[in-house]
Design a protein around this motif. Structure first.
Motif, short mmCIF file in Angstrom:
data_model
loop_
_atom_site.label_atom_id
_atom_site.label_comp_id
_atom_site.label_asym_id
_atom_site.label_seq_id
_atom_site.Cartn_x
_atom_site.Cartn_y
_atom_site.Cartn_z
N ALA A 104 58.15 67.49 11.92
CA ALA A 104 58.97 66.93 12.99
C ALA A 104 58.25 65.72 13.54
CB ALA A 104 59.20 67.98 14.08
N ALA A 105 58.81 65.14 14.61
CA ALA A 105 58.20 63.96 15.22
C ALA A 105 56.82 64.30 15.75
CB ALA A 105 59.09 63.46 16.35
N PRO A 106 55.90 63.32 15.80
CA PRO A 106 54.55 63.57 16.31
C PRO A 106 54.57 64.09 17.75
CG PRO A 106 54.68 61.45 15.20
CD PRO A 106 56.08 61.95 15.33
N LEU A 107 53.63 64.97 18.05
CA LEU A 107 53.50 65.52 19.40
C LEU A 107 52.64 64.62 20.27
CD1 LEU A 107 52.73 69.18 18.30
CD2 LEU A 107 54.90 68.39 19.24
N ALA A 108 52.86 64.69 21.57
CA ALA A 108 52.04 63.94 22.52
C ALA A 108 50.85 64.80 22.92
CB ALA A 108 52.86 63.56 23.75
N VAL A 109 49.72 64.59 22.24
CA VAL A 109 48.50 65.38 22.48
C VAL A 109 47.48 64.51 23.19
CG1 VAL A 109 46.62 66.66 21.40
CG2 VAL A 109 48.93 66.81 20.45
N GLU A 110 46.88 65.07 24.25
CA GLU A 110 45.88 64.35 25.03
C GLU A 110 44.60 65.18 25.11
OE1 GLU A 110 45.16 62.65 29.60
OE2 GLU A 110 47.07 63.55 29.03
N CYS B 64 49.29 69.36 25.29
CA CYS B 64 50.39 68.92 24.45
C CYS B 64 51.69 68.99 25.24
CB CYS B 64 50.49 69.81 23.21
SG CYS B 64 51.89 69.42 22.14
N HIS B 65 52.40 67.88 25.31
CA HIS B 65 53.72 67.83 25.94
C HIS B 65 54.72 67.39 24.87
CE1 HIS B 65 52.13 67.21 30.34
NE2 HIS B 65 51.65 68.28 29.74
N ASP B 66 55.79 68.15 24.75
CA ASP B 66 56.85 67.80 23.80
C ASP B 66 58.19 67.87 24.52
OD1 ASP B 66 58.00 67.18 21.28
OD2 ASP B 66 58.57 69.28 21.08
N GLY C 219 60.51 71.05 25.34
CA GLY C 219 60.03 71.55 26.62
C GLY C 219 58.64 72.14 26.56
N LEU C 220 57.97 71.99 25.42
CA LEU C 220 56.64 72.57 25.28
C LEU C 220 55.63 71.86 26.18
CD1 LEU C 220 54.55 74.39 23.76
CD2 LEU C 220 54.28 72.48 22.15
N ARG C 221 54.91 72.64 26.97
CA ARG C 221 53.73 72.18 27.70
C ARG C 221 52.64 73.20 27.43
NH1 ARG C 221 54.17 71.52 33.71
NH2 ARG C 221 55.43 73.43 33.58
N ALA C 222 51.60 72.81 26.73
CA ALA C 222 50.58 73.76 26.30
C ALA C 222 49.19 73.16 26.42
CB ALA C 222 50.83 74.19 24.85
N ILE C 223 48.21 74.05 26.55
CA ILE C 223 46.80 73.64 26.59
C ILE C 223 46.04 74.55 25.63
CG2 ILE C 223 44.76 73.23 28.01
CD1 ILE C 223 46.57 73.32 30.48
N VAL C 224 45.20 73.96 24.80
CA VAL C 224 44.26 74.70 23.97
C VAL C 224 42.85 74.34 24.43
CG1 VAL C 224 43.24 74.94 21.67
CG2 VAL C 224 45.72 74.93 21.95
N ASP D 202 48.31 73.46 14.40
CA ASP D 202 48.00 72.94 13.06
C ASP D 202 47.25 71.61 13.13
OD1 ASP D 202 48.57 73.75 10.23
OD2 ASP D 202 49.30 71.69 10.16
N SER D 203 47.51 70.84 14.18
CA SER D 203 46.84 69.54 14.31
C SER D 203 45.33 69.68 14.50
CB SER D 203 47.43 68.76 15.48
OG SER D 203 47.05 69.32 16.74
N LEU D 204 44.88 70.88 14.86
CA LEU D 204 43.45 71.11 15.04
C LEU D 204 42.75 71.48 13.73
CD1 LEU D 204 43.64 73.05 18.41
CD2 LEU D 204 42.96 70.68 18.05
N ALA D 205 43.50 71.59 12.66
CA ALA D 205 42.96 71.73 11.30
C ALA D 205 41.98 72.89 11.14
CB ALA D 205 42.29 70.42 10.87
#
Length: 362
Positions: free
Chosen positions: A6-12, A27-29, A33-38, A113-116
């Motif tokens: 899908a489209a790239p996520l906004a990760v900060e 991560c905000h999408d 409506g995704l708002r998440a923190i790892v 997945d972006s954290l590989a």
């Protein structure tokens, strides 16, 4: 496994150095409506593993505080259990009853997945194995879904039981829990299974739970069990908190009649001052992150393809960890929490030394 695109996520990336974290990412999408923190606390022992909590936090600051605290706790839990894993945790902001959608969960999977492979996720409050099935369509770095090892409730209960039996044998000799009275507070998927294990061991069990349904279910399956409004101040030998945390406070410890405290609940002490208060009263407290690591051990076994029998043996080894902690306490007069933290620090330091040696050799 097919990985969703899908489209790239906004990760900060946030600065986690003040709290000792290696990485903290948001991560905000807007599309889902995704708002998440790892939060990845420490990976000296291996990749971080920790559950995903889906919760209606009052603010992003509140969510950040929670994920930082929880991820650090996972470092301690993995290290104390002797696992080649680091500590991590994730939170998704929102009410899972209304905000959870397959699209949001898939977007969260892409975030992981972006954290590989630096972070493996699992279930926690507000997430289920079914949710993880959706997350797994977007990443392979997920454990505890329906295609994995299944419900970890029994493993958590068996780990607590192993820790409790080791503590009982240390204090009372070979009879251990047989004939002892154990108060189990909280009869969810862990507490209810702990009751069954204790009865099989020959213990007398007293239970309490705010849920009438959970209480009735256990009493129907085990009519020999006694129910009370509270077990914290009951005449028991062992108090097993398996529900909410922070039940051990300066005030409640004065009412406690047990000699051992060992349960599945996280963050059982209201604050660190309660630990020496327990020792003064002659009460042995098994640190929660040591006793309740069975679920983590089970899902971690998926990464290394451990068999069910191997996982059960790994969970049973929690008892040996507890025995080692209590022997050190006897020799030094220190608190079990101090010794457990020391063991964690030793294992992390050894991992650091190994990395440094490899870098010099290279």
């Amino acid at each position: 496994m097919t990985v969703a695109t899908a489209a790239p996520l906004a990760v900060e990336r946030l600065d986690g150095t003040a709290t000792g974290h290696e990485q903290v990412l948001t991560c905000h999408d807007p599309a889902t409506g995704l708002r998440a923190i790892v939060a990845i606390h420490d990976t000296r022992l291996g990749p971080a593993l920790g559950g995903t909590r889906f919760y209606p936090y009052g603010s992003e600051a509140e969510a950040l505080t929670d994920v930082l605290r929880l991820s650090e706790g996972m470092t301690h839990k993995a290290a104390a259990a002797g696992l080649a894993l680091g500590g991590g945790k994730a939170v998704i902001l929102g009410d899972p009853a209304t905000a959870k959608t397959p699209e949001l969960l898939a977007a969260y999977g892409r975030f992981v997945d972006s954290l590989a492979g630096q972070y493996f996720t699992a279930a926690d409050v507000g997430t289920t194995a079914q949710d993880l099935d959706v997350v797994a369509t977007a990443t392979r770095y997920v454990v505890g879904h329906n295609g994995g090892s299944g419900d970890s409730g029994f493993s958590t209960a068996y780990g607590v039981f192993s820790a409790m039996r080791a503590t009982a044998e240390h204090r009372w000799g070979g009879a251990g829990l047989r004939g002892r009275r154990v108060g189990v507070e909280g009869l969810g998927k862990v507490g209810a299974r702990l009751v069954a294990l204790l009865l099989e061991e020959g213990a007398e069990v007293i239970v309490a739970d705010r849920s009438a349904t959970a209480l009735t279910d256990v009493l129907e399956r085990h009519p020999q069990v006694t129910a009370r409004h509270s077990v914290l101040d009951a005449p028991v030998d062992v108090y097993a908190p398996c529900a909410l945390g922070a039940t051990l406070t300066p005030a409640s410890v004065d009412d406690l009649r047990a000699t051992i405290v060992c349960g599945a609940a996280n963050n059982q002490l209201l604050d660190p001052s309660v630990a020496p208060q327990l020792q003064v009263r002659g009460i042995t407290w098994v640190p929660d992150y040591v006793a309740n690591a069975g679920g983590l051990i089970q899902v971690a076994g998926e990464i290394w393809e451990r068999t069910a029998d191997q996982v059960r043996g790994d969970v049973a080894a929690i008892g040996e960890t507890v025995r080692a902690i209590l022997r050190r306490c006897d020799d030094s007069g220190r608190l079990p929490s101090q010794v457990a933290d020391e063991i964690v620090a030793e294992r992390l330091a050894a991992a650091s030394s190994s990395v440094d040696t490899e870098e010099v050799g290279a």
